[in-house]
Design an enzyme around this catalytic site. Sequence first.
Site, PDB file in Angstrom:
ATOM      1  N   TYR A 157      34.989   5.630 -22.891  1.00  0.00           N
ATOM      2  CA  TYR A 157      34.866   4.509 -21.960  1.00  0.00           C
ATOM      3  C   TYR A 157      35.739   3.370 -22.472  1.00  0.00           C
ATOM      4  O   TYR A 157      35.478   2.821 -23.549  1.00  0.00           O
ATOM      5  CB  TYR A 157      33.405   4.043 -21.887  1.00  0.00           C
ATOM      6  CG  TYR A 157      32.424   5.198 -21.752  1.00  0.00           C
ATOM      7  CD1 TYR A 157      32.069   5.710 -20.505  1.00  0.00           C
ATOM      8  CD2 TYR A 157      31.881   5.820 -22.893  1.00  0.00           C
ATOM      9  CE1 TYR A 157      31.198   6.793 -20.393  1.00  0.00           C
ATOM     10  CE2 TYR A 157      31.012   6.895 -22.799  1.00  0.00           C
ATOM     11  CZ  TYR A 157      30.671   7.383 -21.538  1.00  0.00           C
ATOM     12  OH  TYR A 157      29.809   8.451 -21.429  1.00  0.00           O
ATOM     13  N   GLU A 200      27.321  16.032 -24.008  1.00  0.00           N
ATOM     14  CA  GLU A 200      27.854  15.046 -23.077  1.00  0.00           C
ATOM     15  C   GLU A 200      28.687  13.949 -23.721  1.00  0.00           C
ATOM     16  O   GLU A 200      28.352  12.768 -23.643  1.00  0.00           O
ATOM     17  CB  GLU A 200      26.695  14.418 -22.292  1.00  0.00           C
ATOM     18  CG  GLU A 200      25.557  13.866 -23.151  1.00  0.00           C
ATOM     19  CD  GLU A 200      24.460  13.221 -22.286  1.00  0.00           C
ATOM     20  OE1 GLU A 200      24.807  12.326 -21.506  1.00  0.00           O
ATOM     21  OE2 GLU A 200      23.293  13.623 -22.407  1.00  0.00           O
ATOM     22  N   ASP A 205       0.814  -1.220   0.000  1.00  0.00           N
ATOM     23  CA  ASP A 205       0.000   0.000   0.000  1.00  0.00           C
ATOM     24  C   ASP A 205       0.849   1.273   0.000  1.00  0.00           C
ATOM     25  O   ASP A 205       0.381   2.347   0.378  1.00  0.00           O
ATOM     26  CB  ASP A 205      -0.970   0.007   1.188  1.00  0.00           C
ATOM     27  CG  ASP A 205      -0.233  -0.068   2.511  1.00  0.00           C
ATOM     28  OD1 ASP A 205       0.995  -0.280   2.491  1.00  0.00           O
ATOM     29  OD2 ASP A 205      -0.884   0.096   3.558  1.00  0.00           O
ATOM     30  N   ARG A 250      32.851  10.943 -18.671  1.00  0.00           N
ATOM     31  CA  ARG A 250      31.840  11.701 -19.412  1.00  0.00           C
ATOM     32  C   ARG A 250      31.818  13.096 -18.809  1.00  0.00           C
ATOM     33  O   ARG A 250      31.987  13.246 -17.597  1.00  0.00           O
ATOM     34  CB  ARG A 250      30.464  11.028 -19.320  1.00  0.00           C
ATOM     35  CG  ARG A 250      29.354  11.791 -20.039  1.00  0.00           C
ATOM     36  CD  ARG A 250      28.090  10.958 -20.310  1.00  0.00           C
ATOM     37  NE  ARG A 250      27.398  10.532 -19.106  1.00  0.00           N
ATOM     38  CZ  ARG A 250      27.414   9.300 -18.617  1.00  0.00           C
ATOM     39  NH1 ARG A 250      28.109   8.345 -19.242  1.00  0.00           N
ATOM     40  NH2 ARG A 250      26.760   8.985 -17.502  1.00  0.00           N
ATOM     41  N   ASP A 254      20.855  18.224 -15.935  1.00  0.00           N
ATOM     42  CA  ASP A 254      21.500  16.947 -16.260  1.00  0.00           C
ATOM     43  C   ASP A 254      22.999  17.208 -16.425  1.00  0.00           C
ATOM     44  O   ASP A 254      23.426  17.734 -17.453  1.00  0.00           O
ATOM     45  CB  ASP A 254      20.866  16.413 -17.564  1.00  0.00           C
ATOM     46  CG  ASP A 254      21.388  15.040 -17.951  1.00  0.00           C
ATOM     47  OD1 ASP A 254      22.132  14.427 -17.166  1.00  0.00           O
ATOM     48  OD2 ASP A 254      21.034  14.584 -19.070  1.00  0.00           O
ATOM     49  N   HIS A 301      27.599   6.469 -27.478  1.00  0.00           N
ATOM     50  CA  HIS A 301      26.301   7.148 -27.374  1.00  0.00           C
ATOM     51  C   HIS A 301      26.347   8.478 -28.105  1.00  0.00           C
ATOM     52  O   HIS A 301      27.388   8.894 -28.589  1.00  0.00           O
ATOM     53  CB  HIS A 301      25.905   7.327 -25.902  1.00  0.00           C
ATOM     54  CG  HIS A 301      26.888   8.123 -25.080  1.00  0.00           C
ATOM     55  ND1 HIS A 301      26.998   9.488 -25.164  1.00  0.00           N
ATOM     56  CD2 HIS A 301      27.805   7.738 -24.146  1.00  0.00           C
ATOM     57  CE1 HIS A 301      27.923   9.909 -24.323  1.00  0.00           C
ATOM     58  NE2 HIS A 301      28.442   8.868 -23.696  1.00  0.00           N
ATOM     59  N   HIS A 356      15.135  13.499 -20.901  1.00  0.00           N
ATOM     60  CA  HIS A 356      15.243  13.298 -22.362  1.00  0.00           C
ATOM     61  C   HIS A 356      13.970  13.934 -22.909  1.00  0.00           C
ATOM     62  O   HIS A 356      12.932  13.283 -23.024  1.00  0.00           O
ATOM     63  CB  HIS A 356      15.341  11.815 -22.709  1.00  0.00           C
ATOM     64  CG  HIS A 356      16.617  11.201 -22.182  1.00  0.00           C
ATOM     65  ND1 HIS A 356      16.810   9.858 -22.085  1.00  0.00           N
ATOM     66  CD2 HIS A 356      17.771  11.766 -21.744  1.00  0.00           C
ATOM     67  CE1 HIS A 356      18.031   9.618 -21.593  1.00  0.00           C
ATOM     68  NE2 HIS A 356      18.627  10.773 -21.374  1.00  0.00           N
ATOM     69  N   HIS A 415      20.891  15.438 -25.987  1.00  0.00           N
ATOM     70  CA  HIS A 415      19.447  15.285 -26.192  1.00  0.00           C
ATOM     71  C   HIS A 415      18.780  16.583 -25.766  1.00  0.00           C
ATOM     72  O   HIS A 415      19.374  17.393 -25.043  1.00  0.00           O
ATOM     73  CB  HIS A 415      18.912  14.106 -25.349  1.00  0.00           C
ATOM     74  CG  HIS A 415      19.398  14.123 -23.918  1.00  0.00           C
ATOM     75  ND1 HIS A 415      18.797  14.876 -22.932  1.00  0.00           N
ATOM     76  CD2 HIS A 415      20.451  13.505 -23.313  1.00  0.00           C
ATOM     77  CE1 HIS A 415      19.445  14.706 -21.788  1.00  0.00           C
ATOM     78  NE2 HIS A 415      20.473  13.890 -21.984  1.00  0.00           N
ATOM     79  N   HIS A 458      24.501   3.498 -17.778  1.00  0.00           N
ATOM     80  CA  HIS A 458      23.392   3.773 -16.854  1.00  0.00           C
ATOM     81  C   HIS A 458      23.574   2.994 -15.551  1.00  0.00           C
ATOM     82  O   HIS A 458      22.634   2.398 -15.035  1.00  0.00           O
ATOM     83  CB  HIS A 458      22.044   3.450 -17.518  1.00  0.00           C
ATOM     84  CG  HIS A 458      21.706   4.410 -18.622  1.00  0.00           C
ATOM     85  ND1 HIS A 458      20.820   4.119 -19.639  1.00  0.00           N
ATOM     86  CD2 HIS A 458      22.148   5.663 -18.889  1.00  0.00           C
ATOM     87  CE1 HIS A 458      20.731   5.154 -20.457  1.00  0.00           C
ATOM     88  NE2 HIS A 458      21.531   6.104 -20.021  1.00  0.00           N
TER      89      HIS A 458
HETATM   90  N1  GLY Z   1      21.417  11.287 -17.253  1.00  0.00           N
HETATM   91  C1  GLY Z   1      20.910  10.762 -18.435  1.00  0.00           C
HETATM   92  C2  GLY Z   1      21.617  11.320 -19.582  1.00  0.00           C
HETATM   93  O1  GLY Z   1      22.663  11.904 -19.425  1.00  0.00           O
HETATM   94  O2  GLY Z   1      21.155  11.264 -20.671  1.00  0.00           O
HETATM   95 MN    MN Z   2      22.066  13.655 -20.576  1.00  0.00          MN
HETATM   96 MN    MN Z   3      23.294  12.816 -17.627  1.00  0.00          MN
END
Ligand code: GLY
Ligand code: MN
Ligand code: MN
Length: 443
Positions: free
Chosen positions: A389, A385, A40, A407, A272, A351, A362, A355, A244
């Site tokens: 890696y 960003e 609950d 990053r 972010d 990546h 996002h 974004h 992630h």
């Molecule tokens: N923190 C998620 C990203 O950097 O896209």
């Molecule tokens: Mn981001």
């Molecule tokens: Mn991020």
Amino acid sequence: MTTKISKQEFARRRRDLMAQMEPDSIAIVPAAREKIRNRDVEFPFRQDSDFYYLTGFPEPDAVLVLLPGREHGEVVVFCRERDPAMELWNGYRAGPEGVCERYGADDAFPIGDMDEILPGLIEGRERVYYAMGRNADFDRRVMQWINVIRSKVRAGAHPPGEFLDLDHLLHDLRLFKSAAELRIMREAGKISADAHCRAMTFCQPGMIEYQLESEILHEFSRNGARDPAYGTIVGAGANGCILHYRENNTEIRDGDLVLIDAGCELEHYAADITRTFPANGKFSKEQQALYELTLAAQLDAIASIKPGAHWNEAHEVTVRVIAQGLIDLGLLSGELKEVIETETYKQFYMHRAGHWLGMDVHDVGDYKLGGSWRVLEEGMVMTVEPGIYVSPNNTAVGRKWRGIGIRIEDDVAVTKKACEVLTGDVPKAPRDIEKLMRGSRAA
Ligand code: GLY
Ligand code: MN
Ligand code: MN
């Protein structure tokens, strides 16, 4: 300085949306629902971004209906009724009267009366704007309301003939941030930058990753940003190579880099930020080489962001700088052109460079229009960003490089002539990071 969206601005958003709707149409926008976490206990409630953007109304169990041109009011809200017993246990409710007074609805009704009232509002409208497919239960209810109207055609009822995707119009509005939205995002950026500084100054080898997470969350909430915009990532050493990573339960060792990706949510707007720093306050030679490369890519990408540039340019800049740097350092072989065409750089940088950013981390908004990358315009906000890696299992590179994950992420708003970094209050040059960390150690 106020960091709130005014009632007038919410009204302007509704007007802007209605001005773009086809004639004889209606828009239906449901609020988010409460979700059970376990037994609950509910997850902390977060309003649906689309619904909040148009209303500023923070309660669950509500639906916004927009009826452009309706004589008795264009803005109708269904919401929970006031209920002293429920309010005693669970907190305040605005009720239909409060929604009209405080949130600018023209008309408001109890949510329990929606099945009775809404078909009558839809009836006679040609087109229904609605975010189809997002919520199966609500999809079913919309169809039930339509079927109520269809069942009355012999009595002269006129069901709508067209369903249109609301996201398309609404998300394009959300893509362009107003002065008030930018003020909030600047503040969210500042609080988040302070949190990263706090983590850098508290960091010591021997701590557990979650202890730095707690410093980040402390700084957010003591500044009124009670929730992070997304799950905080604190990755020490090779954990920084997991994009992630969420466990945050490993001991931070002397010689590790620590990658923290964390941003607060303020007034429903996200920040972010990612920073990567040495646990012991001093970069090693290899760490610094890859760090400088990531930073060069990020700074060049930010310098490329201005009105008229297209969405993908910043990404392309980061790929060029990182690929060339990795060739120069001997982690990749071949010519730049070939490395880019064959995408061998992707084993280190897999990546995209960013974004859209806004109410959702996002954020919404198309990246391409008519098959071409979108051209940047004033008011758009994005992240930048890039990262490098080196998997701990990558035996194709020297041992000294393995397990380094970096990053660097900032939030950037496109301005009239160039761009503004919203998250500049946390250092990112190695000497500035080392200086901040040295200062905290001396204290
Ligand atoms: N923190 C998620 C990203 O950097 O896209
Ligand atoms: Mn981001
Ligand atoms: Mn991020």
